[in-house]
Design an enzyme around this catalytic site. Structure first.
Site, PDB file in Angstrom:
ATOM      1  CG  LEU A   1       8.767  16.640  -3.258  1.00  0.00           C
ATOM      2  CD1 LEU A   1       9.598  15.795  -4.224  1.00  0.00           C
ATOM      3  CD2 LEU A   1       8.974  16.119  -1.828  1.00  0.00           C
TER       4      LEU A   1
ATOM      5  CG  ASP B   1       4.572  -3.510   3.750  1.00  0.00           C
ATOM      6  OD1 ASP B   1       3.765  -3.276   4.685  1.00  0.00           O
ATOM      7  OD2 ASP B   1       4.707  -4.637   3.240  1.00  0.00           O
TER       8      ASP B   1
ATOM      9  CG  HIS C   1       0.801   2.374  11.618  1.00  0.00           C
ATOM     10  ND1 HIS C   1       1.262   1.758  10.488  1.00  0.00           N
ATOM     11  CD2 HIS C   1      -0.205   1.575  12.081  1.00  0.00           C
ATOM     12  CE1 HIS C   1       0.576   0.641  10.266  1.00  0.00           C
ATOM     13  NE2 HIS C   1      -0.311   0.501  11.227  1.00  0.00           N
TER      14      HIS C   1
HETATM   15  C1  IPE Z   1       0.652  -1.933   1.056  1.00  0.00           C
HETATM   16  O1  IPE Z   1       1.024  -2.589   2.214  1.00  0.00           O
HETATM   17  C2  IPE Z   1      -0.108  -0.697   1.381  1.00  0.00           C
HETATM   18  C3  IPE Z   1       0.639   0.350   2.067  1.00  0.00           C
HETATM   19  C4  IPE Z   1       1.905   0.371   2.341  1.00  0.00           C
HETATM   20  C5  IPE Z   1      -0.142   1.490   2.444  1.00  0.00           C
HETATM   21  P1  IPE Z   1       0.171  -3.794   2.793  1.00  0.00           P
HETATM   22  O2  IPE Z   1       0.862  -4.249   4.012  1.00  0.00           O
HETATM   23  O3  IPE Z   1      -1.250  -3.422   2.919  1.00  0.00           O
HETATM   24  O4  IPE Z   1       0.298  -4.875   1.626  1.00  0.00           O
HETATM   25  P2  IPE Z   1       0.020  -6.432   1.672  1.00  0.00           P
HETATM   26  O5  IPE Z   1      -1.317  -6.612   2.316  1.00  0.00           O
HETATM   27  O6  IPE Z   1       1.094  -7.068   2.472  1.00  0.00           O
HETATM   28  O7  IPE Z   1       0.060  -6.871   0.244  1.00  0.00           O
HETATM   29  C1  IPE Z   2       2.497  -0.306   6.107  1.00  0.00           C
HETATM   30  O1  IPE Z   2       2.931  -1.069   7.173  1.00  0.00           O
HETATM   31  C2  IPE Z   2       1.568   0.799   6.525  1.00  0.00           C
HETATM   32  C3  IPE Z   2       0.161   0.585   6.151  1.00  0.00           C
HETATM   33  C4  IPE Z   2      -0.280  -0.376   5.403  1.00  0.00           C
HETATM   34  C5  IPE Z   2      -0.777   1.538   6.666  1.00  0.00           C
HETATM   35  P1  IPE Z   2       2.132  -2.334   7.647  1.00  0.00           P
HETATM   36  O2  IPE Z   2       1.126  -1.913   8.654  1.00  0.00           O
HETATM   37  O3  IPE Z   2       1.568  -3.072   6.483  1.00  0.00           O
HETATM   38  O4  IPE Z   2       3.257  -3.192   8.343  1.00  0.00           O
HETATM   39  P2  IPE Z   2       3.456  -4.760   8.259  1.00  0.00           P
HETATM   40  O5  IPE Z   2       3.563  -5.119   6.802  1.00  0.00           O
HETATM   41  O6  IPE Z   2       2.272  -5.398   8.900  1.00  0.00           O
HETATM   42  O7  IPE Z   2       4.720  -4.990   8.999  1.00  0.00           O
HETATM   43 MG    MG Z   3       2.264  -4.575   5.308  1.00  0.00          MG
END
Ligand code: IPE
Ligand code: IPE
Ligand code: MG
Length: 247
Positions: free
Chosen positions: A130, A19, A36
């Protein structure tokens, strides 16, 4: 139920909620997709690190069943990225003996992406290195629901009685059935939540949260998480004294 005698110091199975990509990009005045793309680089590093440390299984959360709620443009970009990365990396993964599995509701993806996923899984299925599980369109609640449906079908066709259903059977019906339990779950990006990742499988995992945003997560961050893990006493319901006695 994990064995209490298994006080392992290097986790066999690490799960990561990757995240913080969006915020990483926004801090640099860029679009979220820039984050990303950098997140993919971190994933490569994490795979290399896990391989080097002889971790058996790495399960990463790439796209949750709730991430469809994001702006259409971001979802489309993520699908495109997923498609390109899968196409571009699979040979390299194969060369390194990595066995790739995508877990989640694949029917939610386009036909061409599903085809790529199946081809990648087939290519790497006999690899002994892995095991890399990428959770895409995955939700812990979905996983438990699909496992329940599988068992109910057996009950319906008469090959199983409902009172025969136990935890081991549920475990078998879940997506990560043949794999050691998650020992360590890492979440980057500063949030202290599970966000519908592996609900059943995290029952006895050690949870490690860090403010580091995913694109900044590297081998030294991963090593730090392993160091914290190795200092933990895993009691699985017993007392500290009992656990120390069996060592
Ligand atoms: C969790 O992250 C999902 C992934 C890392 C793929 P999110 O950014 O979607 O989670 P929330 O919405 O903050 O809980
Ligand atoms: C996690 O990073 C990746 C996905 C959920 C695809 P985020 O896109 O949730 O990044 P933040 O949390 O908004 O910074
Ligand atoms: Mg996020």
């Amino acid at each position: 139920m994990p064995s209490i005698s298994k006080q392992i110091k290097t986790p066999q199975h690490v799960a990561i909620i990757m995240d913080g990509n969006g915020r990483w990009a926004e801090q640099r005045g860029k679009h979220r997709v820039f984050g990303h793309k950098h997140g993919v680089r971190s994933l490569r590093k994490a795979i290399a690190f896990a391989t080097e440390k002889k971790i058996q299984v790495l399960t990463v959360f790439a796209f949750s069943s709730e991430n469809w709620r994001r702006p259409k443009q971001e979802v489309n970009m993520l699908m495109e990225l997923f498609f390109t990365v899968l196409g571009g990396e699979v040979k390299k993964l194969h060369k390194h003996g990595i066995k790739l599995k995508i877990i989640g509701e694949l029917t939610g993806f386009s036909a061409r992406l599903q085809k790529k996923v199946h081809a990648a899984e087939r290519l790497t299925e006999n690899n002994q290195g892995l095991q890399l599980n990428v959770a895409a369109n995955y939700g812990g609640r979905w996983d438990i629901t699909q496992a329940t449906k599988k068992l109910l079908k057996l009950v319906e066709n008469g090959s199983l009685k409902s009172d025969q259903i136990d935890e081991a059977m549920m475990q078998q019906a879940l997506t990560l059935s043949q794999i050691p339990e998650v020992d360590l779950m890492i979440r980057t990006g500063g949030e202290y939540r599970i966000s519908n990742f592996l609900l059943w499988q995290l029952a006895y995992a050690e949870l490690y949260f860090t403010d580091t945003l995913w694109p900044d997560f590297d081998g030294s961050c991963f090593q730090f998480a392993l160091d914290v893990f190795s200092g933990k006493e895993r009691r699985f319901g017993q007392t500290s004294e009992q656990v120390r006695d069996i060592r």
